[in-house]
Structure formats: C-alpha cells, structure tokens
Design an enzyme around this catalytic site. Structure first.
Site, PDB file in Angstrom:
ATOM      1  N   ASP A 130      -0.792 -18.529   3.724  1.00  0.00           N
ATOM      2  CA  ASP A 130      -1.813 -19.405   3.090  1.00  0.00           C
ATOM      3  C   ASP A 130      -2.251 -20.208   3.858  1.00  0.00           C
ATOM      4  O   ASP A 130      -3.553 -20.606   3.935  1.00  0.00           O
ATOM      5  CB  ASP A 130      -1.247 -20.120   1.725  1.00  0.00           C
ATOM      6  CG  ASP A 130       0.166 -20.411   1.772  1.00  0.00           C
ATOM      7  OD1 ASP A 130       0.736 -20.079   2.932  1.00  0.00           O
ATOM      8  OD2 ASP A 130       0.836 -21.116   1.091  1.00  0.00           O
ATOM      9  N   ASP A 190      -5.282  -7.067   5.649  1.00  0.00           N
ATOM     10  CA  ASP A 190      -6.757  -6.328   5.071  1.00  0.00           C
ATOM     11  C   ASP A 190      -7.445  -7.625   4.393  1.00  0.00           C
ATOM     12  O   ASP A 190      -8.709  -7.788   4.964  1.00  0.00           O
ATOM     13  CB  ASP A 190      -6.229  -5.576   3.547  1.00  0.00           C
ATOM     14  CG  ASP A 190      -7.560  -5.031   3.026  1.00  0.00           C
ATOM     15  OD1 ASP A 190      -8.516  -4.700   3.640  1.00  0.00           O
ATOM     16  OD2 ASP A 190      -7.661  -5.167   1.592  1.00  0.00           O
ATOM     17  N   ASP A 224     -11.070  -9.340   6.501  1.00  0.00           N
ATOM     18  CA  ASP A 224     -12.304  -9.833   5.897  1.00  0.00           C
ATOM     19  C   ASP A 224     -12.699 -11.268   6.201  1.00  0.00           C
ATOM     20  O   ASP A 224     -13.917 -11.442   6.543  1.00  0.00           O
ATOM     21  CB  ASP A 224     -12.423  -9.549   4.528  1.00  0.00           C
ATOM     22  CG  ASP A 224     -12.775  -8.240   4.060  1.00  0.00           C
ATOM     23  OD1 ASP A 224     -12.618  -7.205   4.913  1.00  0.00           O
ATOM     24  OD2 ASP A 224     -13.494  -7.891   2.940  1.00  0.00           O
ATOM     25  N   TYR A 274       0.877  -1.121  -0.005  1.00  0.00           N
ATOM     26  CA  TYR A 274      -0.010   0.000   0.084  1.00  0.00           C
ATOM     27  C   TYR A 274       0.925   1.449   0.107  1.00  0.00           C
ATOM     28  O   TYR A 274       0.445   2.391   0.201  1.00  0.00           O
ATOM     29  CB  TYR A 274      -1.076  -0.048   1.202  1.00  0.00           C
ATOM     30  CG  TYR A 274      -2.064  -0.749   1.364  1.00  0.00           C
ATOM     31  CD1 TYR A 274      -2.028  -2.154   0.994  1.00  0.00           C
ATOM     32  CD2 TYR A 274      -3.380  -0.183   1.382  1.00  0.00           C
ATOM     33  CE1 TYR A 274      -3.246  -2.910   1.135  1.00  0.00           C
ATOM     34  CE2 TYR A 274      -4.538  -0.976   1.416  1.00  0.00           C
ATOM     35  CZ  TYR A 274      -4.379  -2.470   1.154  1.00  0.00           C
ATOM     36  OH  TYR A 274      -5.630  -3.209   1.373  1.00  0.00           O
ATOM     37  N   LYS A 315       4.745 -14.359   4.546  1.00  0.00           N
ATOM     38  CA  LYS A 315       5.056 -15.346   3.240  1.00  0.00           C
ATOM     39  C   LYS A 315       6.601 -15.047   2.918  1.00  0.00           C
ATOM     40  O   LYS A 315       7.056 -14.837   2.106  1.00  0.00           O
ATOM     41  CB  LYS A 315       4.370 -14.681   2.194  1.00  0.00           C
ATOM     42  CG  LYS A 315       4.262 -15.784   0.898  1.00  0.00           C
ATOM     43  CD  LYS A 315       3.601 -17.000   1.249  1.00  0.00           C
ATOM     44  CE  LYS A 315       3.600 -17.934   0.046  1.00  0.00           C
ATOM     45  NZ  LYS A 315       3.017 -19.291   0.316  1.00  0.00           N
TER      46      LYS A 315
HETATM   47  C1  IPM Z   1     -10.260  -1.527   4.618  1.00  0.00           C
HETATM   48  C2  IPM Z   1     -10.327  -1.237   3.180  1.00  0.00           C
HETATM   49  C3  IPM Z   1      -9.364  -0.299   2.709  1.00  0.00           C
HETATM   50  C4  IPM Z   1      -8.146  -0.815   2.667  1.00  0.00           C
HETATM   51  C5  IPM Z   1      -9.762   0.430   1.191  1.00  0.00           C
HETATM   52  C6  IPM Z   1     -11.228   1.007   1.244  1.00  0.00           C
HETATM   53  C7  IPM Z   1      -8.630   1.499   0.803  1.00  0.00           C
HETATM   54  O1  IPM Z   1     -10.516  -2.540   2.608  1.00  0.00           O
HETATM   55  O2  IPM Z   1     -10.277  -0.687   5.488  1.00  0.00           O
HETATM   56  O3  IPM Z   1      -9.887  -2.752   4.873  1.00  0.00           O
HETATM   57  O4  IPM Z   1      -7.855  -1.892   1.707  1.00  0.00           O
HETATM   58  O5  IPM Z   1      -7.459  -1.028   3.658  1.00  0.00           O
HETATM   59 MG    MG Z   2     -10.540  -4.229   3.685  1.00  0.00          MG
END
Ligand code: IPM
Ligand code: MG
Length: 364
Positions: free
Chosen positions: A235, A259, A263, A141, A202
């Site tokens: 992984d 990130d 999720d 990033y 990794k």
């Molecule tokens: C998060 C989101 C952000 C990220 C995006 C919106 C840039 O997915 O906060 O997890 O990738 O960090």
């Molecule tokens: Mg995210």
C-alpha cells in the site's frame, strides 16, 4: 536457414495489429528469424473450447522463444455463457492461456521495465526508470480455487469466521519460486548497474506467504551485498510511486502485486502503450506487451504498438542479439523524442502501422 525459430502468437483484439507493427521493426533490424504462427486466446475458446490448443503447446516447445500480442480473458459467468453450445456439458473448464504458458513452461520471471522516454507527452515525471520483477507462476494465481468452501476446510483455524456460502482462492508461495525471482532481480541489478531493490509485500497481514517471500528475498540479498535491499508494504509502495517515482530502481514482488504495480508504473510513463514485458524461465521465454486486447479499438489500427515493439527488442536481447535490441530501443526513443509520429494515446493522429514504419525507418 533462419537462425531463430520464434513462435508468433497474435491472439485477440489489438494483438494482431500491434504484432504486425512489431514485425516490420524486427524485419528492419535484420533479425534472422523464422516466425511460426500459433493459435491462442479467446477466439480459440469460441472456436475450439480451449484457449491454448495442444498444437500450440507443441509449437512453443519447438521454438526458441515466443512473442505474443494480447488475449481477452473474462470472468467465469461470461466465459460459460459465451462457450458455444456444442462444447457444453463436456466438463470443459476455462483457463487463461497466458497463465497456463507461464506455469507450464515455468516462466518464473516477469520482467517489466517502465521508462519515461524523453518527449513522451504522457510522462508524469521525467527520469522515471523502474524495472519490475514480478513472480510469475504462483501466489494467488496458482489456480487453487473453490466456488464453495470444501467441508474439510472448516477444521482450519480462521475458517470458523467464514460462512459455507463463500468462495476460496489459495495464495501459495514457495521458497523456490521466491528465490528464483529474487535471484533474477539481484543478478539483473548487478549486470545493469542498478543500485537498489525494493521488495514489495504485505507480510504484516499475509504473514505466512509474504513472510516466506521476504525471508527468501533477504537470503538471496545476503549473497549480493553490493545491491541495497529495501522493504516496503504494497500500500505504501503505491503511495510512494505516485509521490516520487524517482526513488525507485528495481521493484521485486509477488504475482498479483506485480500485476497491479506494473499497470500503475505504466501509468507513470504514458500508459500501457509503453509497457513491454518478458516472461522468462531457465531456457525459454515469452515476450508480450503488458496491455490487454482492447476490444473497443480492435481492428481500427490506432493502438500504440510501442509496447509490442519494445517487447520485441527485449526478445532480441534475450536471444543474444544485444546490438539489435539496443538499436530498436534507440529507434523507439528517437521517434518519441521527435514527436512527429504519435498515436492517439499520445495525443496524436498516427496509426499503429505508421508508428511501426517510423521506428523501422530509424533502423535503416
Ligand atoms: C498481465 C495481464 C494478465 C495477468 C492477465 C491477462 C491474465 O493482466 O499480463 O499483466 O494478470 O497477469
Ligand atoms: Mg496486468
């Protein structure tokens, strides 16, 4: 006079509505705050050709901390197509407002708790309680990207295999940021009685960058001998999380892996509606639900505001209002346990503000 100045950043899509619900909860908790609204996000790209206007940056500097709803971000081709013609040809470049704030304010810790609240119909495994520490300012990033390979790159080993018609993104990992996030994770573990940290990487492939990350983590780990440090490939970590999330306590990792894992872990505990987060630096912080702007349901007031409400609780805690933080989380847990008010993602028919009111009532 209010005790705290909090920058209020609703953003795009469902951002404003989930923050509206969070606000009723903050007010019910009695937090003495003044909320200062700020412009941010995709709507600002369309209006001003800038996702994060300078006046918003100034507002953030004047605040004690900020809370943020959601922003829309899109791939490059869509971004330029949707930029209004009057801004074109002026060398305007798109960047994500959220990533800019994280980097500009050096919010190196992204803290994301993933907890299975009893009674949540979306829990995959009861008892899941994982805290992710995601490095938040660098890695892939970092923003060093080229849509075409610069000529001078071809002198570098490994590049002979890459055709000139390729794009390049650099994954930069510094010792300093790795130490910072590792320290934050170990200190959190000690403070909250957590026993184990799993460093996810990794380094067998990303030898230079994750080699350095792992090295920095081990170094900080030696300063905290009471906390067990475990190392796991990314992984394998995904596999283990799905097979047995109860094996995990704290996960410590780099930016993109964090990130993705946040999720995945949200999916274990009912989805993104239950995933709060805190972006924390040395003396300033930004709180946000980990979900996006969900344009498909925006404006309908059906989004689950729990992630935003739990982010508000984390904000109260960071401000030093530990009791209020604890009470808000307790109120959320009680509403989930009772199961009377459920948003559509939980299989119910309640709306965003109804959920906000249900949590607020528990606080009164
Ligand atoms: C998060 C989101 C952000 C990220 C995006 C919106 C840039 O997915 O906060 O997890 O990738 O960090
Ligand atoms: Mg995210």
């Amino acid at each position: 006079m209010a005790r705290y100045k909090i920058a209020w950043l609703p953003g795009d899509g469902i951002g404003p509505e989930v923050l509206e619900a969070a606000r009723t909860v903050l007010d019910a908790s009695g937090l003495e705050a003044e909320y200062l609204p700020g412009d941010i996000g995709w709507n600002m790209w369309l209006k001003e050709g800038n996702t994060l206007p300078e006046r918003t940056v100034e507002l953030l500097k004047r605040s004690d901390c900020a809370i943020f709803g959601a922003v829309t971000s899109k791939p490059p081709s869509d971004v330029m197509q949707e930029l209004p013609p009057r801004f074109r040809g002026k060398g305007i470049r798109y960047s994500s407002a959220l990533i800019r704030i994280r980097q500009q304010f050096d919010l190196f810790t992204c803290l994301r708790p993933c907890k299975a609240y009893p009674g949540n119909p979306g829990n995959l495994k009861e008892g899941t309680d994982i805290v992710i520490f995601r490095e938040n300012t660098e890695g892939i990033y970092c923003g060093a990207e080229w849509p075409r390979v610069p000529q001078e790159f071809f002198a570098v080993r490994g590049m002979e295999r890459v055709s000139p018609n390729a794009a390049v993104s650099v994954r930069a990992i510094t010792r300093r940021a790795s130490q910072n996030i590792a320290r934050a994770a170990f200190e959190h573990a000690e403070k909250h009685g957590r026993k184990k940290i799993t460093a996810v990487h990794k380094a067998n492939v990303l030898r230079a960058t994750d080699g350095l990350f792992l090295d920095a983590v081990r170094e900080i780990g030696r300063e905290h001998p009471k906390i067990r440090l475990e190392e796991m490939y990314i992984d394998n970590c995904c596999l283990q999380l799905v097979l047995d999330p109860l094996k995990f306590d704290i996960i410590l990792t780099t930016n993109l892996f964090g990130d993705i894992l946040s999720d995945l872990c949200a999916g274990l505990v009912g989805g993104l509606g239950f995933a709060p987060s805190a972006n924390i630096g040395k003396s300033w912080a930004l709180f946000e639900p980990a979900h996006g702007s969900a344009p498909d349901i925006a404006g309908k007031y059906v989004a689950n505001p729990i992630a935003a409400i739990l982010s508000a609780a984390m904000m109260a805690g960071w401000l030093g209002e530990k009791k209020k933080a604890h009470d808000i989380e307790g109120a959320v847990a009680a509403v989930i346990r009772e199961g009377k008010v459920r948003t559509p993602d939980m299989g119910g028919g309640s709306g965003t503000l109804e959920m906000g009111r249900a949590v607020s009532e528990k606080l009164r």
